[in-house]
Design an enzyme around this catalytic site. Structure first.
Site, PDB file in Angstrom:
ATOM      1  N   SER A   1      12.887  -2.625  71.307  1.00 16.66           N
ATOM      2  CA  SER A   1      13.894  -3.350  70.835  1.00 16.66           C
ATOM      3  C   SER A   1      13.803  -4.814  71.241  1.00 16.66           C
ATOM      4  CB  SER A   1      15.165  -2.843  71.325  1.00 16.66           C
ATOM      5  OG  SER A   1      16.472  -3.136  70.798  1.00 16.66           O
TER       6      SER A   1
ATOM      7  N   ASP B   1      15.101   4.796  62.493  1.00 17.16           N
ATOM      8  CA  ASP B   1      15.679   3.959  63.368  1.00 17.16           C
ATOM      9  C   ASP B   1      16.387   2.931  62.314  1.00 17.16           C
ATOM     10  OD1 ASP B   1      16.466   1.933  65.116  1.00 17.16           O
ATOM     11  OD2 ASP B   1      14.345   1.447  65.912  1.00 17.16           O
TER      12      ASP B   1
ATOM     13  N   HIS C   1      16.230   4.888  67.770  1.00 15.55           N
ATOM     14  CA  HIS C   1      16.035   3.639  68.509  1.00 15.55           C
ATOM     15  C   HIS C   1      15.385   4.241  69.877  1.00 15.55           C
ATOM     16  CE1 HIS C   1      15.599  -0.693  68.696  1.00 15.55           C
ATOM     17  NE2 HIS C   1      16.665  -0.738  69.563  1.00 15.55           N
TER      18      HIS C   1
END
Length: 813
Positions: free
Chosen positions: A375, A495, A526
């Site tokens: 991320s 995601d 995610h």
């Protein structure tokens, strides 16, 4: 379990014997053993490092079945040969598989094949064949997702190797670094790197706090590479500040002022600010003044700490004990990320504390750095790579943003990351500005940050959703040609936080860059994937990093597939490919009529279809708080469905065979709306009753993955097939009707006039089963992502103009 193992290095018998000797499975005293069963018994004894007596070994052997009638102890007492049936009966049990449950003692070879485990085909072993079979078994993954050698590691096999001299460390086996470093002896240092920035405008260059974990052997001369994770969350998060900054999304869409913008009008032009002078060191030292207790770690990094790698964490500008202001993705944040690498490679100075000007070098580092993280963490790894900074050998970027516009916007619309409606760059900056959590520091710096926050709020321009200089500064794709580091990208095909376009665009741009690149696409959202049972991800990264950071010639670049994709129709199934869509020439092309997607060569009726975006207030409020209910109703075909008149739904004929949909679906058509503004949203749906994979990996065994000996742990997880469902959303896209050609160019539209549109949906890699139907949904407000004005907007689409193009690959296996 189904094993998908890509990191096992093909090895000949001579090399296998040499490596077994190096890790003491073959020792000089074994030369005196005259029979193959005796050698086998010696190998088995070494595989139980926690047992130190003959009686203890006998007890362990009594708990292992060699045949359906004999325990291992009984069999060894009379054995004259070692055949593959006994070897793999015992081997499967050493790997954690249960007789009668995971395999049958009468036919272990069947289980070896079904689970996809490597094996030797010889029916009976001589000494050399036994050694080779044992070598292969040590490199075979067990029921807990770890190889046998990793399992032995967690039980102390390599503890005696802690005492190896530095010139024999690190220790590699089958191309991968082994856990011969004592994690109880790790050294933890804190230093403060001076960045070439003054983002808080206090007249001094920003100092950045860095937390370091390194092997004790570095104190006696061993130089090691670094896994560096740049994490703005690392020093803490101010959730309250972030929540206070969240934006209301229940606001109307409005008309934009038309413009004549070209990309040149919004292109970011970097400027060079006059920097304060660098600090002058009063003295130098090799010893840090500060330490720390427990870092906020990533379990993949933890794994490598036992294997001869140092790990570095830095939260960057605006975080606790660092200077500066949190900027969410701008050039300054990239500069602060790169400054740590420059210190690690000897090109920038750091100090032992914030005030004393006592300089300290990364004298223990061998100059090779990799970046890791998911991320925001993976995003900063990507950002650093696009600078071409020396010493950054590779990045492993997971679920990383490649352009912040593609994270918070889509084709002229404000489009939130999934589950984060109302978030934007200013919200994220407020959250990670952890300096605000320290009262004394906050008292001094908060006014400056409040001004910075106001600038972010204004420049991100939620009112228009357009691409502008602010977003262009935060577009790392512009500098992909500067990348020198080799890259592994990992991303979830489901995601909807960091949407697949981010990794797809980076992968596509990298095709023209002379670096080695690998791509792993999983079926998750995610998430991290280093704890999946069915994929040897951690071993793959070990192979990769042993090569990239230690220079080991282990064929990592050829052994790992260019593109590795998890199949969405079967559990624990992965396939390797040469590329994503870049080598694809086939496609499915559709027109629409009434409620159908029909082949593009069909003649369709000249007619329009209509839907309204406005919902009854009570229903609108219900969907706001029950987003899954909204999406489910959106896809229902029943005329009594509350959303039946609020979207258009078209379904293809049943697929005549399995089809592999890859790349970027494209929708084109013409649309009219009753106002001078509007938006369209699109979904592609896999219609067909089937058991589909769980949305998230399920815990198979809590804390079952040991990352070293008496070290940290991780949960063992994997995706499972869930109950039958009638459909699944496979991709989506959005378009502001005033941005039909470019996200930076707003065009005027007149009410009730048809305009052509063309839009790319998010990239996909989806296995559509025979008999399933592909569905296209056209709607407006996306309750999960767009603003939600619930306005009286009436949309009309010319059905004869609508086209859907979906690239596809032939399924060959």
């Amino acid at each position: 379990m189904k094993n998908n193992q890509f990191a096992i290095v093909p090895t000949d018998s001579e090399t296998a014997i040499a490596e077994l000797t190096k890790i003491h499975f073959i020792t000089p005293d074994m030369d005196a053993l005259t029979t193959v069963p005796a050698v086998y018994q010696a190998l088995l004894a070494k595989s139980l490092p926690e047992v130190h007596t003959a009686s203890g070994l006998t007890h362990k052997f009594n708990n292992i079945m060699a045949t359906s009638q004999h325990t291992l102890s009984e069999w060894l007492a009379d054995a004259t040969i070692v055949n593959n049936q006994v070897f793999y009966n015992v081997g499967l049990q050493l790997l954690g598989f249960l007789p009668g449950q995971d395999f049958e003692l009468a036919d272990p070879l069947l289980a070896m094949r079904d689970i996809h485990l490597p094996m030797v085909g010889d029916s009976a072993f001589d000494r050399e064949a036994l050694y080779y079979a044992w070598y292969l078994l040590l490199n075979t993954r067990g029921n807990n997702g770890q190889t046998l050698i990793e399992s032995l590691t967690t039980r102390g096999y390599f503890v005696p190797f802690y005492q190896l001299p530095n010139d024999q460390k690190p220790l590699f086996f089958n191309g991968k670094a082994q856990a011969v470093f004592d994690t109880n002896a790790l050294i933890r240092d804190v230093v403060y790197v001076e960045a070439p920035l003054d983002t808080d405008h206090d007249g001094q260059r920003d100092l950045l706090k860095v937390e370091i974990l390194r092997p004790a052997e570095t104190e006696t001369g061993l130089k090691v590479p670094v896994l560096y994770t740049a994490s703005p969350y690392n020093q803490g998060i101010n959730d309250q500040a972030g929540d206070a900054q969240m934006h209301n999304v229940d606001v109307p869409l409005t008309a934009k002022e038309p413009d004549e913008n070209t990309y040149a009008d919004v292109e970011f032009q970097p400027t060079t600010a006059q920097l304060p002078a660098a600090r002058t060191a009063t003295t130098t030292t090799d010893t840090a003044e500060e330490t720390f207790s427990r870092e906020k770690s990533y379990t993949l990094n933890d794994y490598f700490l036992a294997r001869g790698f140092a790990v570095v964490y830095a939260a960057g500008i605006g975080s606790i004990d660092s200077d500066g202001l949190a900027p969410t993705g701008d050039v300054d944040e990239t500069t602060s990320t790169v400054a740590i690498i420059e210190w690690l490679t000897g090109k920038r100075q750091a100090f032992t504390n914030r005030d004393g000007n006592i300089a300290i070098k990364a004298w223990w580092c061998n100059g090779a750095v990799a970046m890791t993280g998911r991320s925001y963490l993976g995003t900063l790894a990507t950002a650093a790579a696009t600078t071409g900074v020396a010493g950054l050998k590779t990045i492993i970027s997971e679920a990383a943003i490649s352009s912040w516009y593609d994270y918070y916007r889509d084709n002229g619309l404000v489009v939130a990351p999934d589950t984060f409606q109302g978030e934007d760059t200013d919200v994220l900056a407020a959250e990670v500005f952890s300096r605000s959590l320290k009262a004394g520091d906050a008292h001094q710096i908060q006014p400056a940050f409040d001004q910075k926050l106001a600038e972010l709020t204004a420049d991100q321009d939620r009112a228009s959703g357009n691409y502008n200089r602010f977003w262009d500064e935060r577009n790392y794709l512009k500098n992909v040609d500067k990348i020198k580091a080799d890259i592994i990208m990992v991303h979830g095909l489901n995601d909807w936080n960091v949407k697949p376009r981010n990794v797809a665009n980076l992968w596509d741009k990298l095709q023209a860059v002379p670096v080695t690149k690998k791509l792993i696409l999983h079926q998750g959202q995610h998430i991290y994937i280093n704890n999946l049972q069915s994929l040897d991800f951690t071993d793959m990264m070990n192979l990769w990093l042993s090569h990239k950071l230690y220079g080991l010639d282990n064929h990592a670049e050829t052994l790992l597939p260019n593109v590795l994709v998890q199949d969405n129709t079967q559990a624990q199934t992965w396939h390797g490919y040469d590329n994503w869509w870049q080598d694809t020439t086939d496609a499915l092309d559709f027109k629409v009529q009434y409620k159908e997607l029909v082949p593009a060569d069909h003649t369709v009726d000249q007619r329009a279809a209509h839907f309204t975006d406005k919902l009854p207030d009570k229903l609108f409020d219900h969907y706001k708080h029950h987003l899954d209910s909204w999406q489910r109703d959106l896809l229902q075909e029943d005329k009594l469905n509350p959303l039946y008149d609020h979207r258009l739904l078209f379904k293809s004929w049943q697929a005549p065979e399995d089809q592999l949909l890859v790349g970027i679906p494209h929708v084109a058509g013409s649309v009219a709306v009753n106002k001078n503004f509007g938006m369209l949203s699109f979904m592609l749906i896999d219609f067909g009753a089937a058991r589909r994979l769980t949305v998230s990996p399920q815990i198979l065994a809590a804390k079952a993955l040991d990352l070293g000996y008496h070290w940290r742990e991780d949960d063992l997880k994997d995706f499972k097939l869930a109950g039958e469902t009638p459909f699944k959303m496979i991709t989506k896209g959005h378009l502001n009707l005033q941005n039909r050609h470019h996200p930076w160019h707003a065009e005027a539209i007149q009410p009730n006039v048809f305009y052509d549109f063309s839009v790319d949906l998010q990239p996909l890699f989806h296995h559509l089963l025979k008999g399933h139907q592909l569905g296209l949904v056209i709607y407006a407000t996306d309750m999960k992502m767009t603003i939600r004005g619930n306005q009286d907007l009436q949309y009309s689409l010319n059905l004869n103009d609508i086209r859907l193009h979906v690239p596809m690959k032939k399924i060959t296996d």
